[in-house]
Design an enzyme around this catalytic site. Structure first.
Site, PDB file in Angstrom:
ATOM      1  N   ASP A 150      -5.505  -4.303  -2.854  1.00  0.00           N
ATOM      2  CA  ASP A 150      -4.490  -3.888  -1.891  1.00  0.00           C
ATOM      3  C   ASP A 150      -3.840  -5.075  -1.154  1.00  0.00           C
ATOM      4  O   ASP A 150      -4.527  -5.950  -0.610  1.00  0.00           O
ATOM      5  CB  ASP A 150      -5.167  -2.977  -0.864  1.00  0.00           C
ATOM      6  CG  ASP A 150      -4.166  -2.135  -0.115  1.00  0.00           C
ATOM      7  OD1 ASP A 150      -4.222  -0.901  -0.262  1.00  0.00           O
ATOM      8  OD2 ASP A 150      -3.334  -2.721   0.609  1.00  0.00           O
ATOM      9  N   SER A 157       0.836  -1.214   0.000  1.00  0.00           N
ATOM     10  CA  SER A 157       0.000   0.000   0.000  1.00  0.00           C
ATOM     11  C   SER A 157       0.866   1.259   0.000  1.00  0.00           C
ATOM     12  O   SER A 157       1.757   1.383  -0.822  1.00  0.00           O
ATOM     13  CB  SER A 157      -0.952   0.034   1.202  1.00  0.00           C
ATOM     14  OG  SER A 157      -1.614  -1.167   1.318  1.00  0.00           O
TER      15      SER A 157
END
Ligand SMILES: Nc1ncnc2c1ncn2[C@@H]1O[C@@H]2COP(=O)(O)O[C@H]2[C@H]1O
Length: 729
Positions: free
Chosen positions: A597, A486
């Site tokens: 993610d 991320s």
């Protein structure tokens, strides 16, 4: 072995003129092992003995009497003595200085060559006796047996990559390694090969098959050019009859596995603790010499390095292209010399010629790790020297790294993947001419000292990474491998491109300012268009392979429910996949799979870093507090959006205590990986940084600069104290 035997009268007169006589009392030392010798000696009267050092004791190797030639160096020029020679009685010797011998060679080439061949044969024999008496199998036999062994043994020179024998072959002989190294490779029923052992000087192979009367249990392949002494079964049995006690002791040692233990001990304590390296340019005209020096200097901080060129070898008396008489002896002598160098230095750096020569080929055979230098700006192609070197047989264990030379002017390399596609199985590193720091990076990578930093996910708290990068830079911690998830991937990606903390901060802020649009929540809450366009602009078109630092990031494959390691291909797309929280941004489509993610499965990818960075240093930055999203607000009867909106608008209520949907989604997404994290962090990290960031929300992007500053202040002292205690390379 009388020296005058078969030699013409007139030449004899000439040589007598060059000789000096010397009388010595009993018990005197003529020459000590490892001293430089510059003479040959001939015994007129008296007796002498040769000794070799072995594990703190001297063993007898040879005896010399009247008429014998004493040649104790394998070199035609001056070189180190293989052995110590002492008189056992009063003696008279004739000394022939090598300089005079070389001068006599002008007038008497044939005759002097004959003397030299005899000297070389004698010295080679001596080195074989020494090698056998230093071996695990034969170190307990008596001198007479050792001399007998050396007379019977056949000395064989194997080229690197050459097979001595194959698994399943009939067992007809045993082999003692005199110099060099052998790989023991076992194949299973399906032909899959596995390296099961390494055999160094003093160890032997083939005793298993000979003693148990079974076929060969493994393939034996030369790791590099290697000399072995071969004894066939009949000869071995004869030796067994001559000295059963000595042979039995050797077998017991070998069976007890002392063999491998000793070799490992020797390798660890007698130098050679780094892999031997060969630096080879793919084509002529690359700055090979300067690069070799820069690398050697960088490696020198880790151990003692010897840089070997063909000229250096020639200077030491080993012309590599030599095919003249006695070349085989000189070849054996060369391998012995290289072996000694390997024992005395931590690492040999072989520097190839700028052409395909026998020396370049030798470099490729000797190296555990080949460094192939190419011009990173050139059109991808296999260079002419590279093409030739690729034909050199090598073991599966040999590693290759492509060094791409780049101009110091460019922001980032381009087209690296095309260069690598031509060189499958090779690692790569970019190096800039004249940049010592880049060579230090290569040195760290070669010696397993690369510094890896893991940047964890955690939304806006990840701005702290940027402050920590500043602290790392200020304290001179060199970072070689970066990876993250991320926001960690977003920061690491830019850092991999060689950007500094201020530029990275500006970059991340620019993305935050794109003010992502909330869409109808069909696929996600936000359209992601502005974010992905902004990210593309920020990271550029390049591939992960084009970055200065080694990089990886993690996403999660929703389709297969597995985490995905992106370590190759488009950099911006990888970072995008790693930054697409499910529900918030649309998934990235990759070959029909949906990537979201990475925080979902692996928000702090330390395991991947360990896999990619091996034994290197591991720094982990965790910006996801172990506890989070709490509120003092009580909403027993359900939480109405209108109520939240009112809270936001009403200046008299405290909206901070209320987690918004983004926070709840982010936290939920990470929950699985946070649960695993405690266990992961307990594993050895060299430096774990966990700034107390719970005061900031994961959505506090506008406070980016402040959070970065917080990361800096929190970590600077710890980094400084930690780095002061590290061995630098
Ligand atoms: N782990 C190992 N397994 C099998 N052979 C080994 C191993 N390590 C060393 N060797 C040597 O490899 C040789 C292969 O041929 P031999 O079976 O005659 O004898 C074997 C041993 O000398």
């Amino acid at each position: 072995m009388g020296i005058t035997q078969g030699i013409e009268e007139s030449f004899f007169d000439a040589i007598i003129g060059a000789l000096e006589t010397r009388s010595m009392p009993a018990g005197a030392t003529l020459v000590a092992q490892a001293d430089l010798v510059d003479s040959l000696w001939i015994v007129e009267t008296g007796r002498l003995e040769g000794f070799g050092g072995l594990a703190n004791r001297e063993v007898e190797l040879d005896a010399f009497g009247p008429g014998d030639l004493i040649a104790v160096s394998l070199l035609p020029a001056s070189g180190p003595a293989l052995v110590t020679v002492k008189t056992t009685t009063q003696a008279v010797l004739w000394r022939l200085p090598l300089a005079d011998a070389n001068a006599l060679r002008e007038t008497w080439p044939g005759e002097m060559a004959a003397i030299w061949d005899r000297a070389a044969a004698r010295a080679t024999f001596l080195s074989l006796v020494l090698g056998l008496r230093q071996s695990i199998l034969f170190q307990d036999v008596n001198l007479a047996t050792a001399v007998q062994l050396a007379k019977m043994a056949e000395q064989i020179v194997l080229r690197g990559g050459e097979v001595l024998f194959r698994q399943g072959d009939a067992s007809d002989a045993i082999y003692v390694v005199i110099n060099g190294r052998l790989d023991v490779v076992k194949r299973d029923g399906k032909g899959k090969a596995e390296l099961v052992n390494e055999i160094g000087p003093g160890e032997s192979v083939g005793e298993l098959g000979l003693v148990t009367d079974q076929r060969r249990a493994a393939d034996i392949i030369a790791r590099r050019d290697t000399t072995v002494a071969r004894l066939d079964k009949r000869e071995y049995m004869e030796i067994l009859r001559r000295d059963p006690e000595g042979i039995a002791r050797g077998l017991v040692r070998s069976a007890q596995g002392v063999s491998t233990g000793m070799a490992r001990f020797r390798r660890q304590h007698g130098g050679g603790n780094l892999p031997s390296l060969a630096l080879i340019a793919a084509r002529p005209g690359l700055p090979l010499r300067e690069s070799a020096e820069a690398l050697s200097e960088a490696l020198g901080r880790r151990g003692s390095i010897i840089l070997l060129t063909s000229d250096a070898c020639k200077g030491a008396g080993y012309p590599i292209n030599d095919t003249s008489a006695g070349a085989q002896e000189r070849n054996i002598a060369l391998l012995r010399w290289l072996n000694d160098l390997e024992r005395h230095y931590s690492c040999i750096l072989y520097v190839a010629d700028e052409a395909d020569t026998p020396w370049t080929q030798l470099c490729a055979r000797q190296a555990d790790h080949v460094l192939l230098m190419i011009d990173g700006a050139e059109k991808p192609a296999i260079g002419p020297i590279e093409r030739a070197v690729r034909q050199v047989p090598r073991t599966a264990e040999q590693r290759w790294t492509t060094l791409l030379l780049q101009s110091p002017e460019i922001a980032a390399p381009v087209g690296t993947m095309k260069h690598l596609a031509l060189r499958p199985g090779s690692q790569h590193t970019h190096v800039r001419a004249g940049r010592a720091a880049d060579w230090a990076r290569v040195a760290r990578s070669l010696t397993g000292n690369s510094v890896g930093v893991v940047f964890g996910g955690g939304g806006a708290r990840g701005f702290a990474h940027i402050g920590i990068i500043r602290a790392l830079e200020e304290h001179g911690v060199p970072v070689d491998v970066v990876g993250g998830t991320s926001i960690g991937a977003l920061v690491a990606g830019q850092y991999a491109l060689g950007r500094g903390p201020e530029e990275i901060l500006e970059g991340v802020m620019s993305l935050v300012k794109t003010g992502e649009q909330f869409t109808l929540p069909l696929v996600s809450l936000m359209s992601g268009r502005r974010f992905s366009r902004g990210l593309h602009t920020l990271m550029g078109e390049g591939a992960i392979e084009d970055s200065w630092r080694k990089f990886f990031c993690i996403s999660c494959n929703l389709t297969s429910a597995q985490s995905v390691v992106h370590a190759s291909g488009s950099l911006w797309r990888a970072v995008l996949a790693s930054n697409s929280p499910p529900g918030l941004l649309p998934p990235v489509i990759n070959g029909g799979d949906l990537l979201v993610d990475g925080g979902l499965l692996d928000g702090l990818p330390t395991e991947t870093m360990n896999r990619l960075n091996g034994k290197g240093l591991l720094i982990v930055i965790n910006v996801m507090p172990r506890t989070g999203v709490s509120t003092s607000y009580s909403y027993d009867y359900g939480l109405s959006g209108w109520r939240i909106l009112w809270n936001r608008l009403n200046p008299f209520t405290n909206s901070v205590g209320m987690p918004n949907i983004v926070e709840i989604l982010t936290r939920s997404m990470a929950i699985g990986s946070i649960a695993n994290r405690t266990i992961m962090l307990q594993r050895a990290t060299d430096l774990l940084l966990e700034p107390p960031l719970s005061v900031y929300a994961v959505t506090d992007h506008v406070k980016g600069r402040e959070i970065a500053e917080f990361g800096y202040t929190d970590s600077a002292e710890r980094i400084s104290a930690w780095w002061d205690n590290q061995l630098k390379l």
